[in-house]
Design a protein around this motif. Structure first.
Motif, PDB file in Angstrom:
ATOM      1  N   TYR A  31      51.201 -36.054 -69.606  1.00 38.69           N
ATOM      2  CA  TYR A  31      52.219 -36.054 -69.769  1.00 38.69           C
ATOM      3  C   TYR A  31      53.136 -34.496 -70.027  1.00 38.69           C
ATOM      4  O   TYR A  31      52.570 -33.766 -69.769  1.00 38.69           O
ATOM      5  N   ASN A  32      54.086 -34.810 -69.723  1.00 39.30           N
ATOM      6  CA  ASN A  32      54.751 -33.295 -70.040  1.00 39.30           C
ATOM      7  C   ASN A  32      55.413 -33.250 -71.584  1.00 39.30           C
ATOM      8  O   ASN A  32      56.798 -32.814 -71.748  1.00 39.30           O
ATOM      9  N   GLY A  33      54.461 -32.884 -72.379  1.00 32.33           N
ATOM     10  CA  GLY A  33      54.847 -32.895 -73.534  1.00 32.33           C
ATOM     11  C   GLY A  33      54.611 -33.628 -74.792  1.00 32.33           C
ATOM     12  O   GLY A  33      54.875 -34.446 -74.526  1.00 32.33           O
ATOM     13  N   ILE A  34      55.432 -33.399 -76.347  1.00 31.80           N
ATOM     14  CA  ILE A  34      54.813 -34.181 -76.801  1.00 31.80           C
ATOM     15  C   ILE A  34      55.876 -35.310 -76.784  1.00 31.80           C
ATOM     16  O   ILE A  34      55.141 -36.528 -77.272  1.00 31.80           O
ATOM     17  N   LYS A  35      57.158 -35.550 -76.464  1.00 28.88           N
ATOM     18  CA  LYS A  35      58.078 -35.806 -76.525  1.00 28.88           C
ATOM     19  C   LYS A  35      57.751 -37.241 -75.987  1.00 28.88           C
ATOM     20  O   LYS A  35      57.801 -38.313 -75.750  1.00 28.88           O
ATOM     21  N   ASP A  36      57.218 -36.305 -74.107  1.00 30.56           N
ATOM     22  CA  ASP A  36      57.542 -37.440 -72.920  1.00 30.56           C
ATOM     23  C   ASP A  36      55.550 -38.513 -73.464  1.00 30.56           C
ATOM     24  O   ASP A  36      55.511 -39.336 -72.935  1.00 30.56           O
ATOM     25  N   CYS A  37      54.836 -37.609 -74.021  1.00 34.16           N
ATOM     26  CA  CYS A  37      53.650 -38.994 -74.310  1.00 34.16           C
ATOM     27  C   CYS A  37      53.732 -39.356 -75.288  1.00 34.16           C
ATOM     28  O   CYS A  37      53.073 -40.627 -75.478  1.00 34.16           O
ATOM     29  N   PHE A  38      55.484 -38.844 -76.564  1.00 30.81           N
ATOM     30  CA  PHE A  38      55.082 -40.599 -77.324  1.00 30.81           C
ATOM     31  C   PHE A  38      56.205 -41.979 -76.296  1.00 30.81           C
ATOM     32  O   PHE A  38      55.268 -42.931 -77.105  1.00 30.81           O
ATOM     33  N   ALA A  39      56.876 -41.178 -75.252  1.00 30.54           N
ATOM     34  CA  ALA A  39      57.256 -42.604 -74.590  1.00 30.54           C
ATOM     35  C   ALA A  39      56.509 -43.205 -74.323  1.00 30.54           C
ATOM     36  O   ALA A  39      56.807 -44.646 -73.694  1.00 30.54           O
ATOM     37  N   LYS A  40      55.872 -42.911 -73.011  1.00 27.45           N
ATOM     38  CA  LYS A  40      54.717 -43.143 -72.332  1.00 27.45           C
ATOM     39  C   LYS A  40      53.522 -44.175 -73.075  1.00 27.45           C
ATOM     40  O   LYS A  40      53.825 -44.735 -72.790  1.00 27.45           O
ATOM     41  N   THR A  41      53.313 -43.302 -74.171  1.00 29.68           N
ATOM     42  CA  THR A  41      52.276 -44.396 -75.462  1.00 29.68           C
ATOM     43  C   THR A  41      52.996 -45.719 -75.471  1.00 29.68           C
ATOM     44  O   THR A  41      52.767 -46.640 -75.980  1.00 29.68           O
TER      45      THR A  41
END
Length: 303
Positions: free
Chosen positions: A58-68
């Protein structure tokens, strides 16, 4: 002399004004407050765990939220929450109950008779002792929750909480359920010391009134909980990597795990996911506020 000291400690714990009925009340209040607050912040908890244990994905918090969300949908943010509540309910129930018992042991006089520094030290000692005591009982639940939350593959390794317990025990016997326990104890003592002792000290210093407002309690609790989490975050990262095998890696010791994280990601690797953890601190802060408010309400209406 030893017998006299032992007898004095026994009497202070067992013949004090705090009855076992009160201990049961502390258990119930702590558990309910924990379950409610933990469910509110479950999405942040999931993202924080993923950033800690699989930072390269993941590339940061926002990316992690989006991918999850893309992979598991909205419900994916609550994956492992049932196990998390199951773990957190008894954990916080025991933490609060033990904290009040140890606090009674260490602080035998009215709080106003202590200086702020002395009161802080004794309160932190009670909080640290409570954290270590409760961890012995609930650590396997914490390990199972961590492994379940970090199970993000297209084909899930675990079917649920029970499956995690069975498979983990199958890997190395019952002791496998305590993988990373040593580093967890090292982390939980200072964390609970600041979490409980820090809040009690701030309350003594800045909330002398009988019934502080919810927002005043929350402000000081949030500041204190955030500070406690940052102080112990590197230890938390190491123990969770040990629990999950560090993203398909198996570490022989906590030092080997720490060296690997340092070599691969540098010092900042120990704080991966710390931003999400700051938001997650709201759960711990709310739990403290719910419990503290309920205790004050019961005390005010007891007679």
């Amino acid at each position: 002399c030893y017998w006299i000291l032992e007898r004095d400690l026994y009497l202070r714990i067992n013949m004090s004004g705090k009855s076992w009925a009160d201990f049961g009340t502390d258990l119930a209040l702590g558990g309910v407050s924990a379950a409610f607050s933990k469910t509110i912040v479950a999405p942040i908890e999931r993202v924080k765990l993923l950033l800690q244990t699989r930072p390269g994905d993941y590339n940061g918090i926002k990316d992690c939220f989006a991918k999850t969300h893309a992979k598991d949908g909205v419900i994916g943010f609550w994956r492992g929450n049932g196990t998390n509540v199951l773990r957190y309910f008894p954990t916080q129930a025991l933490n609060f109950a033990f904290k009040d018992r140890f606090r009674q042991l260490f602080i035998s006089r009215d709080k106003d008779s202590y200086g702020n520094v002395e009161y802080a030290v004794l309160s932190m000692a009670a909080g640290g002792a409570a954290g270590a005591s409760s961890l012995i009982f609930v650590y396997p639940l914490d390990l199972a929750r961590t492994r379940l939350s970090a199970d993000t593959g297209a084909v899930k390794e675990f079917k649920g909480f029970g499956d995690v317990i069975v498979k983990t025990a199958g890997e190395g016997g019952p002791l496998a359920l305590y993988r990373g326990f040593g580093i967890s104890v090292m982390g939980i003592i200072p964390y609970r010391a600041v979490y409980f002792g820090g809040y009690d000290t701030l309350k003594k210093m800045f909330m002398p009134e009988d019934n502080p407002s919810f927002w005043k309690r929350w402000f000081f609790s949030q500041v204190n909980t955030t500070f406690a989490q940052y102080v112990t975050y590197p230890i938390d990262t190491i123990r969770r990597n040990q629990m999950t095998k560090g993203g398909d890696k198996k570490y022989n010791s906590m030092m080997a795990c720490a060296r690997s994280i340092l070599a691969e990601k540098g010092v900042l690797g120990f704080y991966k996911g710390a931003g999400a953890n700051t938001l997650r601190a709201t759960g711990g802060a709310l739990c403290m506020v719910f419990y503290d408010s309920a205790k004050d309400y019961i005390a005010a209406n007891k007679e």
